[in-house]
Design a protein around this motif. Structure first.
Motif, PDB file in Angstrom:
ATOM      1  N   GLN A  15       6.654  11.061  12.986  1.00 26.32           N
ATOM      2  CA  GLN A  15       6.761  11.440  14.395  1.00 26.32           C
ATOM      3  C   GLN A  15       5.454  12.014  14.920  1.00 26.32           C
ATOM      4  OE1 GLN A  15       9.216  10.611  16.385  1.00 26.32           O
ATOM      5  NE2 GLN A  15      10.331   9.704  14.655  1.00 26.32           N
ATOM      6  N   LYS A  18       3.415   9.119  15.834  1.00 27.81           N
ATOM      7  CA  LYS A  18       3.895   8.560  17.104  1.00 27.81           C
ATOM      8  C   LYS A  18       3.401   9.401  18.276  1.00 27.81           C
ATOM      9  CE  LYS A  18       8.068   7.027  19.519  1.00 27.81           C
ATOM     10  NZ  LYS A  18       9.542   6.859  19.434  1.00 27.81           N
ATOM     11  N   ILE A  22       1.128   8.182  21.505  1.00 29.08           N
ATOM     12  CA  ILE A  22       1.510   8.440  22.895  1.00 29.08           C
ATOM     13  C   ILE A  22       0.417   9.226  23.616  1.00 29.08           C
ATOM     14  CG2 ILE A  22       3.178   9.611  24.376  1.00 29.08           C
ATOM     15  CD1 ILE A  22       5.279   9.065  22.162  1.00 29.08           C
ATOM     16  N   SER A  36      -1.906  -0.426  26.340  1.00 26.86           N
ATOM     17  CA  SER A  36      -1.121   0.610  25.680  1.00 26.86           C
ATOM     18  C   SER A  36      -0.665   0.167  24.300  1.00 26.86           C
ATOM     19  CB  SER A  36       0.098   0.981  26.537  1.00 26.86           C
ATOM     20  OG  SER A  36       0.952  -0.132  26.693  1.00 26.86           O
ATOM     21  N   ASN A  38       2.070   0.907  20.866  1.00 24.08           N
ATOM     22  CA  ASN A  38       3.408   1.363  20.528  1.00 24.08           C
ATOM     23  C   ASN A  38       3.512   1.534  19.013  1.00 24.08           C
ATOM     24  OD1 ASN A  38       6.132   2.055  21.215  1.00 24.08           O
ATOM     25  ND2 ASN A  38       6.764   0.068  20.400  1.00 24.08           N
ATOM     26  N   SER A 206       7.148   5.955  31.367  1.00 25.75           N
ATOM     27  CA  SER A 206       7.671   5.512  30.077  1.00 25.75           C
ATOM     28  C   SER A 206       7.069   6.320  28.937  1.00 25.75           C
ATOM     29  CB  SER A 206       7.381   4.022  29.878  1.00 25.75           C
ATOM     30  OG  SER A 206       7.782   3.589  28.597  1.00 25.75           O
ATOM     31  N   GLU A 207       5.775   6.614  29.026  1.00 26.48           N
ATOM     32  CA  GLU A 207       5.121   7.390  27.967  1.00 26.48           C
ATOM     33  C   GLU A 207       5.658   8.811  27.914  1.00 26.48           C
ATOM     34  OE1 GLU A 207       3.099   6.142  25.687  1.00 26.48           O
ATOM     35  OE2 GLU A 207       3.298   4.185  26.661  1.00 26.48           O
ATOM     36  N   ASN A 209       8.708   9.698  28.672  1.00 23.77           N
ATOM     37  CA  ASN A 209      10.018   9.606  28.031  1.00 23.77           C
ATOM     38  C   ASN A 209       9.875   9.518  26.506  1.00 23.77           C
ATOM     39  OD1 ASN A 209      11.564   9.706  30.376  1.00 23.77           O
ATOM     40  ND2 ASN A 209      11.516   7.495  30.668  1.00 23.77           N
ATOM     41  N   LYS A 210       8.928   8.683  26.062  1.00 19.66           N
ATOM     42  CA  LYS A 210       8.682   8.553  24.630  1.00 19.66           C
ATOM     43  C   LYS A 210       8.203   9.880  24.042  1.00 19.66           C
ATOM     44  CE  LYS A 210       7.289   3.663  24.828  1.00 19.66           C
ATOM     45  NZ  LYS A 210       6.149   2.742  24.621  1.00 19.66           N
ATOM     46  N   GLU A 213      11.184  12.147  23.506  1.00 20.34           N
ATOM     47  CA  GLU A 213      11.972  11.666  22.364  1.00 20.34           C
ATOM     48  C   GLU A 213      11.288  12.007  21.037  1.00 20.34           C
ATOM     49  OE1 GLU A 213      12.394   7.527  22.985  1.00 20.34           O
ATOM     50  OE2 GLU A 213      13.874   7.717  24.591  1.00 20.34           O
ATOM     51  N   ALA A 214       9.974  11.777  20.965  1.00 21.68           N
ATOM     52  CA  ALA A 214       9.241  12.044  19.730  1.00 21.68           C
ATOM     53  C   ALA A 214       9.209  13.537  19.417  1.00 21.68           C
ATOM     54  CB  ALA A 214       7.825  11.491  19.830  1.00 21.68           C
TER      55      ALA A 214
END
Length: 239
Positions: A15, A18, A22, A36, A38, A206-207, A209-210, A213-214
């Motif tokens: 994580q 990740k 991000i 970008s 992923n 979107s980033e 949100n990620k 989550e991470a």
């Protein structure tokens, strides 16, 4: 070692990787031509529960995940108008091919912020901000004159690959193909647009949100480690 400690620690490391990906995307939201990335993960070893390792079982326990690769999203970004006749954007798929004059290595980019560069042979060439030479449709450096203000759009080569998975990002918006990408070919249905640059294709919403989550996943993995430690401490106190 208690498996929960291992699963939690490798999960936290994954994580964190990740989060780094991000953060890099967000930092380059305004970088011209940036694509970008992923983060991709794979499961680690599974073990059978109450069954020999050589025997298949429906009851299995995993040992966490591993950060495997970073996928690059080659979706087009928006275009921004400039007053510089040496700024170019690609309309459609493909890349500009640029050559390092020091070692002759060819790399690929969507960043079309070019300039006129004087080389050791005393001639002027179209080049990137870093000094790599932009290649023509014939894969040759594009020569310019000292007082030349613009470039014939038909001269600039736009190249593509049948498979872009696995492209290596080597920094400065430059990509290097690997064996599975195959050979480059001239992308005739794409064109260069003068006095425009392509913006980053990072979707900031979107980033974010990620990112949330991470962060939550990272917190949960650390909580697993802490809980495992508390259980071990309780067991030790009972002995």
């Amino acid at each position: 070692m208690n498996l929960s400690f291992y699963s939690g620690s490798v999960g936290a490391g994954a994580q964190q990787s990740k989060l780094d990906t991000i953060a890099n995307n967000i930092a380059n939201v305004n970088t011209v031509g940036y694509k970008s990335e992923n983060a991709g993960f794979v499961d680690l070893l599974y073990s059978n529960i109450n069954a020999p390792e050589t025997q298949d079982s429906d009851l299995k326990v995993g040992s966490g995940v591993r950060y495997e690769k970073t996928d690059i999203k080659f979706m087009d970004g928006g275009l921004i108008s400039t007053d510089n006749p040496l700024d170019f954007a690609i309309k459609g798929d493909g890349f500009f091919a640029v050559m390092d004059p020091a070692d002759g290595e060819i790399r690929y980019t969507r960043d079309g912020s070019f300039k006129m560069s004087l080389q050791e042979d005393g001639e002027f060439y179209l080049a990137t901000a870093k000094g790599d030479l932009v290649l023509s449709v014939d894969e040759e450096p594009i020569m310019m004159t000292e007082d030349q203000k613009s470039i014939d759009l038909e001269t600039i080569g736009i190249f593509d690959f049948e498979n872009k998975e696995g492209f290596l990002c080597v920094g400065d918006n430059l990509y290097v193909p690997v064996d599975k990408n195959g050979e480059s070919y001239l992308k005739e249905d794409s064109s260069a647009v003068e006095k425009y640059l392509e913006l980053s294709n990072v979707d900031l919403a979107s980033e974010m949100n990620k990112l949330i989550e991470a962060q939550k996943a990272y917190q949960m993995t650390l909580r697993m480690v802490k809980t495992s430690e508390e259980i071990e401490e309780t067991i030790n106190n009972l002995r």
